[in-house]
Design a protein around this motif. Structure first.
Motif, PDB file in Angstrom:
ATOM      1  N   VAL B  31       0.867  -1.179   0.000  1.00  0.00           N
ATOM      2  CA  VAL B  31       0.000   0.000   0.000  1.00  0.00           C
ATOM      3  C   VAL B  31       0.905   1.230   0.000  1.00  0.00           C
ATOM      4  O   VAL B  31       1.787   1.356   0.858  1.00  0.00           O
ATOM      5  CB  VAL B  31      -0.928   0.016   1.224  1.00  0.00           C
ATOM      6  N   THR B  32       0.694   2.097  -0.987  1.00  0.00           N
ATOM      7  CA  THR B  32       1.583   3.247  -1.172  1.00  0.00           C
ATOM      8  C   THR B  32       0.763   4.504  -1.434  1.00  0.00           C
ATOM      9  O   THR B  32      -0.439   4.422  -1.693  1.00  0.00           O
ATOM     10  CB  THR B  32       2.500   3.023  -2.393  1.00  0.00           C
ATOM     11  N   ASN B  33       1.433   5.657  -1.390  1.00  0.00           N
ATOM     12  CA  ASN B  33       0.738   6.919  -1.638  1.00  0.00           C
ATOM     13  C   ASN B  33       1.458   7.735  -2.705  1.00  0.00           C
ATOM     14  O   ASN B  33       2.669   7.919  -2.643  1.00  0.00           O
ATOM     15  CB  ASN B  33       0.631   7.721  -0.344  1.00  0.00           C
ATOM     16  N   VAL B  34       0.692   8.192  -3.677  1.00  0.00           N
ATOM     17  CA  VAL B  34       1.229   9.047  -4.733  1.00  0.00           C
ATOM     18  C   VAL B  34       1.081  10.499  -4.257  1.00  0.00           C
ATOM     19  O   VAL B  34       0.011  10.878  -3.796  1.00  0.00           O
ATOM     20  CB  VAL B  34       0.447   8.822  -6.051  1.00  0.00           C
TER      21      VAL B  34
END
Lengths: 320, 320
Positions: B31-34
């Motif tokens: 799970v990542t954030n741009v």
């Protein structure tokens, strides 16, 4: 047929064009946009011919399964699928095979409104790698690590069907034509529990998909959450075609140890138990309570009608 | 050694943990954030043993190259790299090989502050698929399709070195020990032009990386932009080790037709020509003007000292 024309002919023209894809297939990279307030969820799974599926599996099923197993990982985190990348390694450019493969790919991506945004086609042994991308509202991802003692352990659908189907294909088991069709469908065209996954976001404490086999996958939750569990094997959801085809003890062995089911295994608190049925009513799949978590660190006990139950098997492991 | 311990031992503990990675290796998905205001840029490339690199290539180089070719695709769009996923298909779990491979992987990912966020390890023929993710400010991606007649055609670095190195490895060519070392470094440890790519965002009209060979890759720009071009082959940037090792006509053939260079090929307007040198000063790579675009749809002309030049070769194509 050259690499560029393979991509042009079979993969470029998906009918579903998502608005969050700015640049799709045809440049060095795809360019996409993640909606505000959402995190990006990413997973990669590879299927190798002769390892993950028999060499004579139909191309349409291979494509379906390659996408489905990745969407299943997204579902296990509670994510909504959005885009996939495909790496296809092929011994030769067989147009009929490619046409069937691309049909399977377009069918499942359209069903889930997922867009193929890129990939690579290379000459080599038949191997398919999918990277799937999805969204989840920030901080809402379901993980393996937040189960708590006292949580109830649930699983969607039925277990073991794909394992039995594999033994039917390889001639070790048999079933009636109708049962065989059902079971082979479970092996070759697994259903990722996408809607169940998004529904579970605010309900479950932890979640994983059953890909390696129940025993193996429940242990991942126990290890990550530092809990123990009791599973009541007499409660395991077994399909009617499975019950028709093998003895109960064998059915339980398939349900516990065979992989490739792609059901969701999750834990919920006592308080959420009532909400679960309502919440899952629209997700087109049932869920069965199969046990409960406790504080016995990483220890898994099996019981059959409250008596200890033993089985000599574990999930599928590469390089074991 | 089991699949889970391979991941734990060799791939989980990258020293570089990015703040935009919420959940890394160890769950069903990452799970990542741009960052806000940025688009996500995604690319996938696969390397097959015996096809994309000789079977006896050192594991550290295989890992480096697998990452580098993907970062090169990101660079060609002007994107800043962020995360990579790895699918590793291995015939056997050889710990020494895995240790070298993971060293190569950690070295290049740390250098570019890229984080390995997940992947899959399976038993099968040696094949590596990387999906790389990067960012670009919205609407600023460089593409193949926005070149214009009159644009000047540039390429970074030097061309053909990797092609000559491949012929040295396979015994068809030879070079002095020092030249050999340089050339093999270009083949096995290519440098993705990451900084040049981000620098070109506001300067270039179009961009692609030279992976299949100059002739093949320039044609992609011409086709996508509906332009023609003249390339002055006497202007092609050739390294000194190449000039030391082969005749000029052979050097030009490598520069025009051999792949695996991973330099950036781009077009800029007359007005931006002056800005280019200043802009690239910090990116650690030179760029050479090798020709100009015109309105002759998709037509490529080669000239040597203003006379027509002919070569019987084209870029590498799978399944050709």
């Amino acid at each position: 047929m050259k690499e560029f024309s393979i991509i042009e002919s079979f993969f470029k023209s998906g009918r579903h064009q998502r608005r969050d894809v700015e640049i799709g297939i045809g440049d060095d990279c795809a360019v996409t946009n993640v909606p505000e307030g959402q995190s990006l969820v990413v997973t990669t799974d590879t299927l190798v011919s002769g390892v993950h599926f028999p060499e004579d599996t139909e191309a349409r099923a291979i494509a379906h399964k390659a996408i489905a197993v990745n969407l299943s990982d997204l579902a296990a985190m509670g994510a909504e699928p959005a885009w996939v990348s495909l790496s296809l390694s092929l011994p030769e450019a067989d147009e009929e095979w490619l046409s069937d493969f691309s049909r399977g790919l377009h069918e499942i991506t359209e069903y889930y409104t997922v867009q193929l945004i890129g990939g690579d086609t290379v000459k080599g042994p038949l191997t398919i790698t999918i990277t799937a991308h999805g969204f989840i509202p920030k901080e809402q991802a379901l993980t393996r690590s937040k189960a708590r003692p006292g949580d109830w352990l649930y699983v969607t659908g039925t277990l073991g069907d794909a394992g039995l189907a594999f033994d039917i294909i390889t001639g070790r088991k048999d079933a009636t034509p109708a049962d065989k069709e059902y079971l082979l469908g479970r092996l070759n065209y697994p259903t990722p529990r996408v809607l169940a996954g998004t529904t579970l976001r605010r309900i479950a404490h932890s979640c994983i998909d059953v890909s390696d086999g129940l025993l193996s996958d429940v242990q991942h939750i126990l290890n990550a959450s530092n809990c123990g569990a009791v599973i009541h094997v007499d409660k395991l959801p077994i399909s009617k075609p499975m019950m028709d085809s093998v003895e109960l003890s064998e059915a339980l062995r398939y349900a516990l140890a065979a992989g490739d089911d792609y059901e969701l295994l999750f834990t919920i608190s006592e308080e959420q138990k009532g909400n679960l049925e309502v919440a899952l009513a629209n997700s087109n799949v049932s869920a069965t309570c199969i046990g409960q978590l406790n504080g016995m660190s990483e220890k898994l006990e099996l019981k059959f009608e409250d008596e200890p139950y033993h089985i000599n098997a574990s999930g599928y492991q590469h390089f074991a």
